[in-house]
Design a protein around this motif. Structure first.
Motif, PDB file in Angstrom:
ATOM      1  N   LEU A 118      -4.151   0.002   7.442  1.00  0.00           N
ATOM      2  CA  LEU A 118      -3.184   0.702   6.597  1.00  0.00           C
ATOM      3  C   LEU A 118      -3.806   1.141   5.277  1.00  0.00           C
ATOM      4  CD1 LEU A 118      -0.145  -1.627   7.314  1.00  0.00           C
ATOM      5  CD2 LEU A 118      -0.333   0.774   8.015  1.00  0.00           C
ATOM      6  N   ALA A 119      -4.712   0.341   4.726  1.00  0.00           N
ATOM      7  CA  ALA A 119      -5.376   0.714   3.479  1.00  0.00           C
ATOM      8  C   ALA A 119      -6.310   1.906   3.692  1.00  0.00           C
ATOM      9  CB  ALA A 119      -6.151  -0.471   2.919  1.00  0.00           C
ATOM     10  N   GLU A 120      -6.872   2.035   4.894  1.00  0.00           N
ATOM     11  CA  GLU A 120      -7.756   3.160   5.193  1.00  0.00           C
ATOM     12  C   GLU A 120      -6.979   4.443   5.478  1.00  0.00           C
ATOM     13  OE1 GLU A 120     -10.219   2.150   8.479  1.00  0.00           O
ATOM     14  OE2 GLU A 120     -11.503   0.784   7.347  1.00  0.00           O
ATOM     15  N   THR A 121      -5.925   4.335   6.268  1.00  0.00           N
ATOM     16  CA  THR A 121      -5.246   5.530   6.782  1.00  0.00           C
ATOM     17  C   THR A 121      -4.075   5.984   5.923  1.00  0.00           C
ATOM     18  OG1 THR A 121      -3.836   4.139   8.184  1.00  0.00           O
ATOM     19  CG2 THR A 121      -5.911   4.940   9.139  1.00  0.00           C
ATOM     20  N   ARG A 122      -3.293   5.046   5.435  1.00  0.00           N
ATOM     21  CA  ARG A 122      -2.112   5.328   4.602  1.00  0.00           C
ATOM     22  C   ARG A 122      -1.231   6.413   5.226  1.00  0.00           C
ATOM     23  NH1 ARG A 122      -3.000   2.784  -0.623  1.00  0.00           N
ATOM     24  NH2 ARG A 122      -5.112   1.931  -0.612  1.00  0.00           N
ATOM     25  N   ASN A 123      -1.053   6.320   6.527  1.00  0.00           N
ATOM     26  CA  ASN A 123      -0.259   7.301   7.264  1.00  0.00           C
ATOM     27  C   ASN A 123       1.208   6.865   7.322  1.00  0.00           C
ATOM     28  OD1 ASN A 123       0.278   9.589   8.837  1.00  0.00           O
ATOM     29  ND2 ASN A 123      -0.076   8.459  10.739  1.00  0.00           N
ATOM     30  N   PHE A 124       1.775   6.607   6.139  1.00  0.00           N
ATOM     31  CA  PHE A 124       3.172   6.200   6.045  1.00  0.00           C
ATOM     32  C   PHE A 124       3.675   6.553   4.658  1.00  0.00           C
ATOM     33  CE2 PHE A 124       0.545   2.701   4.657  1.00  0.00           C
ATOM     34  CZ  PHE A 124       1.189   2.165   3.558  1.00  0.00           C
ATOM     35  N   SER A 125       4.970   6.520   4.489  1.00  0.00           N
ATOM     36  CA  SER A 125       5.563   6.780   3.174  1.00  0.00           C
ATOM     37  C   SER A 125       5.963   5.457   2.527  1.00  0.00           C
ATOM     38  CB  SER A 125       6.786   7.688   3.308  1.00  0.00           C
ATOM     39  OG  SER A 125       7.792   7.055   4.082  1.00  0.00           O
ATOM     40  N   GLY A 126       6.239   5.501   1.229  1.00  0.00           N
ATOM     41  CA  GLY A 126       6.671   4.294   0.529  1.00  0.00           C
ATOM     42  C   GLY A 126       5.540   3.293   0.407  1.00  0.00           C
ATOM     43  N   ARG A 127       5.873   2.011   0.612  1.00  0.00           N
ATOM     44  CA  ARG A 127       4.889   0.944   0.445  1.00  0.00           C
ATOM     45  C   ARG A 127       5.038  -0.088   1.557  1.00  0.00           C
ATOM     46  NH1 ARG A 127       5.015  -1.731  -5.314  1.00  0.00           N
ATOM     47  NH2 ARG A 127       6.904  -2.673  -4.456  1.00  0.00           N
ATOM     48  N   VAL A 128       3.974  -0.838   1.792  1.00  0.00           N
ATOM     49  CA  VAL A 128       4.049  -2.014   2.652  1.00  0.00           C
ATOM     50  C   VAL A 128       3.666  -3.224   1.815  1.00  0.00           C
ATOM     51  CG1 VAL A 128       1.689  -1.626   3.519  1.00  0.00           C
ATOM     52  CG2 VAL A 128       3.247  -3.120   4.784  1.00  0.00           C
ATOM     53  N   ALA A 129       4.453  -4.294   1.947  1.00  0.00           N
ATOM     54  CA  ALA A 129       4.182  -5.563   1.273  1.00  0.00           C
ATOM     55  C   ALA A 129       3.684  -6.556   2.316  1.00  0.00           C
ATOM     56  CB  ALA A 129       5.439  -6.091   0.592  1.00  0.00           C
ATOM     57  N   LEU A 130       2.440  -6.975   2.175  1.00  0.00           N
ATOM     58  CA  LEU A 130       1.818  -7.914   3.100  1.00  0.00           C
ATOM     59  C   LEU A 130       2.009  -9.325   2.542  1.00  0.00           C
ATOM     60  CD1 LEU A 130      -1.448  -5.846   3.400  1.00  0.00           C
ATOM     61  CD2 LEU A 130       0.463  -5.813   5.015  1.00  0.00           C
ATOM     62  N   ILE A 131       2.808 -10.132   3.225  1.00  0.00           N
ATOM     63  CA  ILE A 131       3.210 -11.450   2.737  1.00  0.00           C
ATOM     64  C   ILE A 131       2.389 -12.515   3.447  1.00  0.00           C
ATOM     65  CG2 ILE A 131       5.138 -13.051   2.478  1.00  0.00           C
ATOM     66  CD1 ILE A 131       6.998 -10.537   2.855  1.00  0.00           C
ATOM     67  N   PHE A 132       1.526 -13.199   2.708  1.00  0.00           N
ATOM     68  CA  PHE A 132       0.731 -14.297   3.255  1.00  0.00           C
ATOM     69  C   PHE A 132       1.334 -15.597   2.729  1.00  0.00           C
ATOM     70  CE2 PHE A 132      -1.993 -10.615   3.495  1.00  0.00           C
ATOM     71  CZ  PHE A 132      -2.609 -10.755   4.724  1.00  0.00           C
ATOM     72  N   GLN A 133       1.940 -16.352   3.649  1.00  0.00           N
ATOM     73  CA  GLN A 133       2.802 -17.470   3.273  1.00  0.00           C
ATOM     74  C   GLN A 133       2.166 -18.830   3.525  1.00  0.00           C
ATOM     75  OE1 GLN A 133       6.602 -17.910   5.502  1.00  0.00           O
ATOM     76  NE2 GLN A 133       6.107 -20.078   5.359  1.00  0.00           N
ATOM     77  N   PRO A 134       2.258 -19.747   2.570  1.00  0.00           N
ATOM     78  CA  PRO A 134       1.849 -21.135   2.817  1.00  0.00           C
ATOM     79  C   PRO A 134       2.994 -21.945   3.419  1.00  0.00           C
ATOM     80  CG  PRO A 134       2.536 -20.924   0.546  1.00  0.00           C
ATOM     81  CD  PRO A 134       2.684 -19.546   1.173  1.00  0.00           C
ATOM     82  N   ALA A 135       2.653 -23.131   3.894  1.00  0.00           N
ATOM     83  CA  ALA A 135       3.624 -24.205   4.162  1.00  0.00           C
ATOM     84  C   ALA A 135       4.747 -23.826   5.114  1.00  0.00           C
ATOM     85  CB  ALA A 135       4.215 -24.716   2.847  1.00  0.00           C
ATOM     86  N   GLU A 136       4.401 -23.205   6.243  1.00  0.00           N
ATOM     87  CA  GLU A 136       5.431 -23.018   7.273  1.00  0.00           C
ATOM     88  C   GLU A 136       5.689 -24.327   7.996  1.00  0.00           C
ATOM     89  OE1 GLU A 136       7.462 -22.491  10.925  1.00  0.00           O
ATOM     90  OE2 GLU A 136       5.343 -23.048  10.884  1.00  0.00           O
ATOM     91  N   GLU A 137       4.636 -25.147   8.126  1.00  0.00           N
ATOM     92  CA  GLU A 137       4.739 -26.391   8.879  1.00  0.00           C
ATOM     93  C   GLU A 137       5.350 -27.501   8.019  1.00  0.00           C
ATOM     94  OE1 GLU A 137       4.357 -26.546  11.927  1.00  0.00           O
ATOM     95  OE2 GLU A 137       2.950 -24.987  12.556  1.00  0.00           O
ATOM     96  N   GLY A 138       6.655 -27.429   7.830  1.00  0.00           N
ATOM     97  CA  GLY A 138       7.370 -28.504   7.176  1.00  0.00           C
ATOM     98  C   GLY A 138       7.578 -28.363   5.688  1.00  0.00           C
ATOM     99  N   GLY A 139       6.970 -27.366   5.052  1.00  0.00           N
ATOM    100  CA  GLY A 139       7.097 -27.231   3.607  1.00  0.00           C
ATOM    101  C   GLY A 139       8.076 -26.179   3.146  1.00  0.00           C
ATOM    102  N   ARG A 140       8.674 -25.445   4.100  1.00  0.00           N
ATOM    103  CA  ARG A 140       9.627 -24.379   3.767  1.00  0.00           C
ATOM    104  C   ARG A 140       9.013 -23.372   2.789  1.00  0.00           C
ATOM    105  NH1 ARG A 140      15.451 -27.553   3.032  1.00  0.00           N
ATOM    106  NH2 ARG A 140      15.474 -28.501   5.091  1.00  0.00           N
ATOM    107  N   GLY A 141       7.768 -22.998   3.074  1.00  0.00           N
ATOM    108  CA  GLY A 141       7.092 -22.041   2.208  1.00  0.00           C
ATOM    109  C   GLY A 141       7.802 -20.714   2.124  1.00  0.00           C
ATOM    110  N   ALA A 142       8.429 -20.284   3.222  1.00  0.00           N
ATOM    111  CA  ALA A 142       9.174 -19.018   3.194  1.00  0.00           C
ATOM    112  C   ALA A 142      10.323 -19.100   2.205  1.00  0.00           C
ATOM    113  CB  ALA A 142       9.687 -18.686   4.590  1.00  0.00           C
ATOM    114  N   LYS A 143      11.014 -20.219   2.199  1.00  0.00           N
ATOM    115  CA  LYS A 143      12.119 -20.388   1.256  1.00  0.00           C
ATOM    116  C   LYS A 143      11.618 -20.343  -0.184  1.00  0.00           C
ATOM    117  CE  LYS A 143      16.103 -23.355   0.201  1.00  0.00           C
ATOM    118  NZ  LYS A 143      15.927 -23.351  -1.266  1.00  0.00           N
ATOM    119  N   VAL A 144      10.484 -21.001  -0.439  1.00  0.00           N
ATOM    120  CA  VAL A 144       9.938 -21.004  -1.795  1.00  0.00           C
ATOM    121  C   VAL A 144       9.592 -19.582  -2.233  1.00  0.00           C
ATOM    122  CG1 VAL A 144       8.080 -21.849  -3.271  1.00  0.00           C
ATOM    123  CG2 VAL A 144       9.076 -23.360  -1.549  1.00  0.00           C
ATOM    124  N   MET A 145       8.990 -18.810  -1.332  1.00  0.00           N
ATOM    125  CA  MET A 145       8.640 -17.432  -1.680  1.00  0.00           C
ATOM    126  C   MET A 145       9.895 -16.598  -1.952  1.00  0.00           C
ATOM    127  SD  MET A 145       5.306 -16.503   0.681  1.00  0.00           S
ATOM    128  CE  MET A 145       4.524 -15.407  -0.518  1.00  0.00           C
TER     129      MET A 145
END
Length: 389
Positions: A118-145
């Motif tokens: 996506l960074a090379e081609t940018r063949n889309f409109s608007g923006r993309v947010a790439l979410i790299f999340q910690p603590a899925e395994e028991g830490g509820r990292g998604a909730k914290v984010m």
């Protein structure tokens, strides 16, 4: 299988990324090395913004497309599990007692592959947010984010996630509209009686008998208190009491898990469990305290988003390799918090035969990384097409 050609060309690179991550697993929020490696790759790709330190070691990278438009979110989890690896692979974990036994190394790799494209081609409109999340395994990292405001901060309007699936045909996508994975709750029951000699039970208030009565009665919640068409699991997983053949103990302990899809069913279980524990305690002359802990909510796909994602998956994998109405399952996933905050969908991607998730012999199949990355990239291009001309 019609992968995006440019992403197919990344296959060897992606394998290198994935195996590096696999060799250096970290747990929950303590992902310093993992996060640094991911951030280094993202900077190499030329993302427009990189916001680190979200939920301690999580990050959000922004790639701008062509012209104005909304922001679509793509999420990958990064953490490993406290398991001793038994794959025997050359790229096995270098950290004793830790391994990527759920494929989060592969999920991170697939999102990195999509990011590079996506960074090379940018063949889309608007923006993309790439979410790299910690603590899925028991830490509820998604909730914290989510609690730290990523949806509003980055203007995310919809969000998608992808998880590998062992023993499902390689390259097969599965999802469904509505509930896909269950809410997961836990319960602990502490019973206090009056112990004594095993030969003189009449002088005691036996917590063992009370525990047996409570466990048997709890099972009636599924068989007698809910509609058969409403999925529900109530599992007692531990009972602890006593230390000798001839001693009736003072205390007993029970715990277990509850899996539901519907909030009303969940509320019913909580009510009935409290009634059962109190009633059984009274009938056996003991004290009993229920500690019921609600956990991650059900993972519920937005029907329109699930349908859209399935259509994109058909473009990547072919019509015969997509099940858009797969059976829902009783496992849980903290991506549910992101789906509560924004419409979106969660999908599974088959990786062929092998050890199951959370098994010491599990390993992510590198063959599916270009497939997943192609899906994520195409999702952005189809959701937010570039301006004509």
């Amino acid at each position: 299988m019609p992968l995006l050609n440019r992403i197919a060309g990344y296959a060897d690179e992606m394998t290198t990324w994935r195996r590096h991550l696999h060799q250096h697993p970290e747990l929950q929020f303590d992902l310093g090395e993992t996060a640094a490696y991911v951030a280094e790759r993202l900077r190499e790709f030329g993302v427009d913004e990189l916001h680190e330190g979200i939920a301690r070691t999580g990050m959000v990278a922004i790639i701008n497309g062509q012209g104005d438009g909304p922001t679509i979110g793509l999420r990958a989890d990064m953490d490993a599990l406290p398991i001793e690896e038994a794959t025997g692979a050359a790229h096995a974990s270098k950290h004793p007692g830790k391994m990527h036994a759920c494929g989060h190394d592969g999920h991170t790799t697939m999102l990195l592959g999509a990011a590079k494209y996506l960074a090379e081609t940018r063949n889309f409109s608007g923006r993309v947010a790439l979410i790299f999340q910690p603590a899925e395994e028991g830490g509820r990292g998604a909730k914290v984010m989510v609690d730290e405001g990523i949806m509003d901060r980055f203007g995310i309007t919809q969000v998608y996630g992808l998880h590998n699936s062992p023993n499902v045909a390689l390259g097969r996508f599965e999802t469904t509209p509505g509930p896909l994975m269950a809410a997961v709750d836990a319960f602990d029951i502490h019973i206090k009686g009056r112990g004594g000699h095993g030969a003189m039970p009449h002088e005691t208030a036996d917590p063992v008998i009370a525990a047996v009565g409570i466990v048997q009665a709890i099972q009636s919640i599924v068989s007698r208190n809910h509609k058969a068409i409403d999925d529900l699991v109530v599992s007692v997983t531990q009972i602890h009491a006593g230390s000798a053949h001839n001693v009736i103990p003072d205390t007993a302990y029970i715990n277990g898990t509850v899996r539901t899809f519907d909030a009303q069913v969940q509320a019913m279980v909580m009510r009935r469990m409290a009634e059962i524990v109190a009633g059984q305690a009274a009938s056996f002359g003991v004290e009993a305290v229920l500690d019921y802990q609600t956990g991650d909510p059900a993972t519920v796909n937005d029907p329109a988003c699930a349908s859209f994602a399935a259509q994109v998956a058909r473009e990547v994998a072919g019509v015969d390799h997509v099940d858009a109405e797969c059976p829902r399952e009783m496992g849980a996933e903290d991506f549910s918090y992101m789906l509560q905050a924004r419409p979106g969908a969660y999908l599974f991607l088959g990786q062929g035969p092998g050890a199951g998730l959370h098994h010491p012999a599990y390993d992510f199949n590198d063959e599916i990384a270009p497939i997943g990355a192609s899906f994520l990239a195409r999702l952005v291009e189809r959701a937010q097409p570039a301006p004509a001309g």
